[in-house]
Design an enzyme around this catalytic site. Structure first.
Site, PDB file in Angstrom:
ATOM      1  N   GLU A 231      40.224  22.945  44.671  1.00 46.14           N
ATOM      2  CA  GLU A 231      41.512  22.596  45.290  1.00 46.14           C
ATOM      3  C   GLU A 231      41.609  23.213  46.686  1.00 46.14           C
ATOM      4  O   GLU A 231      40.978  24.223  46.978  1.00 46.14           O
ATOM      5  CB  GLU A 231      42.635  23.093  44.355  1.00 46.14           C
ATOM      6  CG  GLU A 231      44.046  23.026  44.857  1.00 46.14           C
ATOM      7  CD  GLU A 231      44.572  21.622  45.167  1.00 46.14           C
ATOM      8  OE1 GLU A 231      43.848  20.860  45.837  1.00 46.14           O
ATOM      9  OE2 GLU A 231      45.706  21.313  44.777  1.00 46.14           O
ATOM     10  N   ASP A 232      42.404  22.603  47.535  1.00 45.27           N
ATOM     11  CA  ASP A 232      42.515  23.075  48.911  1.00 45.27           C
ATOM     12  C   ASP A 232      43.237  24.417  49.007  1.00 45.27           C
ATOM     13  O   ASP A 232      42.790  25.336  49.671  1.00 45.27           O
ATOM     14  CB  ASP A 232      43.206  22.022  49.809  1.00 45.27           C
ATOM     15  CG  ASP A 232      44.540  21.517  49.270  1.00 45.27           C
ATOM     16  OD1 ASP A 232      45.004  21.992  48.210  1.00 45.27           O
ATOM     17  OD2 ASP A 232      45.137  20.627  49.918  1.00 45.27           O
ATOM     18  N   ILE A 233      44.411  24.511  48.341  1.00 53.55           N
ATOM     19  CA  ILE A 233      45.246  25.697  48.578  1.00 53.55           C
ATOM     20  C   ILE A 233      46.088  25.994  47.349  1.00 53.55           C
ATOM     21  O   ILE A 233      46.516  25.081  46.648  1.00 53.55           O
ATOM     22  CB  ILE A 233      46.134  25.461  49.828  1.00 53.55           C
ATOM     23  CG1 ILE A 233      46.880  26.736  50.249  1.00 53.55           C
ATOM     24  CG2 ILE A 233      47.102  24.317  49.645  1.00 53.55           C
ATOM     25  CD1 ILE A 233      47.455  26.664  51.670  1.00 53.55           C
TER      26      ILE A 233
ATOM     27  N   ASP B  37      49.595  27.876  46.508  1.00 56.21           N
ATOM     28  CA  ASP B  37      50.789  28.340  47.208  1.00 56.21           C
ATOM     29  C   ASP B  37      51.709  28.961  46.149  1.00 56.21           C
ATOM     30  O   ASP B  37      51.493  30.099  45.747  1.00 56.21           O
ATOM     31  CB  ASP B  37      51.375  27.100  47.907  1.00 56.21           C
ATOM     32  CG  ASP B  37      52.523  27.406  48.840  1.00 56.21           C
ATOM     33  OD1 ASP B  37      52.517  28.477  49.447  1.00 56.21           O
ATOM     34  OD2 ASP B  37      53.421  26.561  48.973  1.00 56.21           O
TER      35      ASP B  37
ATOM     36  N   GLY C 250      51.692  28.070  43.115  1.00 54.75           N
ATOM     37  CA  GLY C 250      50.894  28.050  41.885  1.00 54.75           C
ATOM     38  C   GLY C 250      51.383  27.012  40.884  1.00 54.75           C
ATOM     39  O   GLY C 250      50.755  26.806  39.842  1.00 54.75           O
TER      40      GLY C 250
ATOM     41  N   PHE D 175      52.392  27.684  57.110  1.00 51.76           N
ATOM     42  CA  PHE D 175      52.000  26.337  56.736  1.00 51.76           C
ATOM     43  C   PHE D 175      50.757  25.950  57.537  1.00 51.76           C
ATOM     44  O   PHE D 175      50.748  26.062  58.754  1.00 51.76           O
ATOM     45  CB  PHE D 175      53.138  25.349  56.992  1.00 51.76           C
ATOM     46  CG  PHE D 175      52.949  24.083  56.223  1.00 51.76           C
ATOM     47  CD1 PHE D 175      53.287  24.016  54.874  1.00 51.76           C
ATOM     48  CD2 PHE D 175      52.402  22.962  56.829  1.00 51.76           C
ATOM     49  CE1 PHE D 175      53.080  22.860  54.141  1.00 51.76           C
ATOM     50  CE2 PHE D 175      52.194  21.794  56.104  1.00 51.76           C
ATOM     51  CZ  PHE D 175      52.539  21.743  54.768  1.00 51.76           C
TER      52      PHE D 175
ATOM     53  N   ARG E 232      44.965  15.728  58.463  1.00 53.06           N
ATOM     54  CA  ARG E 232      43.875  16.046  57.530  1.00 53.06           C
ATOM     55  C   ARG E 232      42.527  16.042  58.244  1.00 53.06           C
ATOM     56  O   ARG E 232      41.600  16.744  57.854  1.00 53.06           O
ATOM     57  CB  ARG E 232      43.815  14.998  56.412  1.00 53.06           C
ATOM     58  CG  ARG E 232      44.996  15.014  55.459  1.00 53.06           C
ATOM     59  CD  ARG E 232      44.664  14.184  54.231  1.00 53.06           C
ATOM     60  NE  ARG E 232      45.839  13.859  53.433  1.00 53.06           N
ATOM     61  CZ  ARG E 232      46.348  14.632  52.482  1.00 53.06           C
ATOM     62  NH1 ARG E 232      45.809  15.796  52.227  1.00 53.06           N
ATOM     63  NH2 ARG E 232      47.415  14.253  51.811  1.00 53.06           N
TER      64      ARG E 232
HETATM   65  P1  IMP Z   1      51.837  24.875  44.940  1.00 56.40           P
HETATM   66  O1  IMP Z   1      52.155  24.063  43.722  1.00 56.40           O
HETATM   67  O2  IMP Z   1      53.082  25.427  45.559  1.00 56.40           O
HETATM   68  O3  IMP Z   1      50.801  25.945  44.708  1.00 56.40           O
HETATM   69  O4  IMP Z   1      51.327  23.864  46.028  1.00 56.40           O
HETATM   70  C1  IMP Z   1      50.063  23.431  46.097  1.00 56.40           C
HETATM   71  C2  IMP Z   1      49.973  22.162  46.922  1.00 56.40           C
HETATM   72  O5  IMP Z   1      50.935  22.163  47.985  1.00 56.40           O
HETATM   73  C3  IMP Z   1      48.647  22.069  47.587  1.00 56.40           C
HETATM   74  O6  IMP Z   1      47.739  21.335  46.816  1.00 56.40           O
HETATM   75  C4  IMP Z   1      48.963  21.382  48.892  1.00 56.40           C
HETATM   76  O7  IMP Z   1      48.915  19.986  48.723  1.00 56.40           O
HETATM   77  C5  IMP Z   1      50.379  21.766  49.194  1.00 56.40           C
HETATM   78  N1  IMP Z   1      50.475  22.893  50.140  1.00 56.40           N
HETATM   79  C6  IMP Z   1      50.882  24.146  49.912  1.00 56.40           C
HETATM   80  N2  IMP Z   1      50.833  24.909  51.009  1.00 56.40           N
HETATM   81  C7  IMP Z   1      50.375  24.091  51.985  1.00 56.40           C
HETATM   82  C8  IMP Z   1      50.070  24.294  53.372  1.00 56.40           C
HETATM   83  O8  IMP Z   1      50.221  25.375  53.962  1.00 56.40           O
HETATM   84  N3  IMP Z   1      49.608  23.208  54.025  1.00 56.40           N
HETATM   85  C9  IMP Z   1      49.408  22.002  53.455  1.00 56.40           C
HETATM   86  N4  IMP Z   1      49.665  21.770  52.162  1.00 56.40           N
HETATM   87  C10 IMP Z   1      50.143  22.815  51.434  1.00 56.40           C
HETATM   88 MG    MG Z   2      46.967  19.183  47.765  1.00 55.15          MG
END
Ligand code: IMP
Ligand code: MG
Length: 195
Positions: free
Chosen positions: A95-97, A99, A101, A149, A162
């Protein structure tokens, strides 16, 4: 006007991703894991990572959604699911990131129902300061980043940016202190001949 400020350059990304692949090669020696690319954000990370994987492995792709603009909705929707039986298999989510969770926590619960032998999590970026789900920890992490971000290298802001080849923070107004480091998105795109 939106500006991008480079955070992680291409060379640094490449070097760290190679290190992650070495770890995976060691951990999965003699196994045949399924590497699952979480579309769309992980595409570049997935391709660069897997080119350095030298053990037997298979690819699969999923798409989940939980995010609108910059705010997490806390809801996860499986837009594209695995289309085969993964019972007893070793899964590595790429996965990319991570945040809050929430997305990955929802995804792991979804995948657990498919009764795999193991599920491990490989993320390029981790923003631990933003975590809301605390029982989720990546097994492989590229970079820990501050609560900003970021876009580029697959990551988007409302589907844009992207295609920028490195990781950047996105800022809405030009910050005088950062002056020369602030890159107007248009000039960056032109510089890289992306459009
Ligand atoms: P989470 O559920 O809050 O952990 O969010 C995860 C998803 O939010 C990632 O797969 C990204 O698609 C998006 N996301 C969270 N932070 C960023 C960021 O800084 N830039 C771009 N996408 C983000
Ligand atoms: Mg994503």
């Amino acid at each position: 006007m939106e500006y991008l400020k480079p955070m992680i350059d291409e060379e640094t990304l490449k070097a760290r991703i190679q290190e992650l692949a070495v770890q995976i090669n060691n951990d999965y020696k003699g196994k045949n894991p399924i590497l699952i690319c979480i579309l769309k954000g992980a595409i570049y990370f997935f391709t660069d990572l897997t080119k350095n994987i030298n053990i037997d492995c298979e690819f699969d792709f999923m798409r989940i959604s939980s995010y609108e603009g910059e705010k997490s909705t806390g809801q996860i929707e499986i837009k594209i699911d695995l289309d085969r039986n993964v019972e007893g298999r070793d899964l590595i989510i790429v996965e990319d990131i991570i945040d809050t969770g929430k997305s990955l926590s929802g995804l792991i619960k979804h995948l657990e129902k498919k009764k795999p032998n193991s599920i491990k999590l490989c993320v390029l970026l981790d923003k631990p300061d933003r975590r809301e789900v605390h029982d989720i920890n990546p097994d492989y992490t590229g970079f820990i980043i501050p609560n900003e971000f970021v876009v580029g290298y697959g990551l988007d802001y409302d589907e844009k940016y992207r295609n920028i080849p490195c990781v950047n923070c996105i800022i809405k107004e030009k910050d005088d202190d950062l002056d020369n480091n602030n890159i107007n998105i248009k000039s960056l795109v032109n510089k890289n001949n992306l459009h």
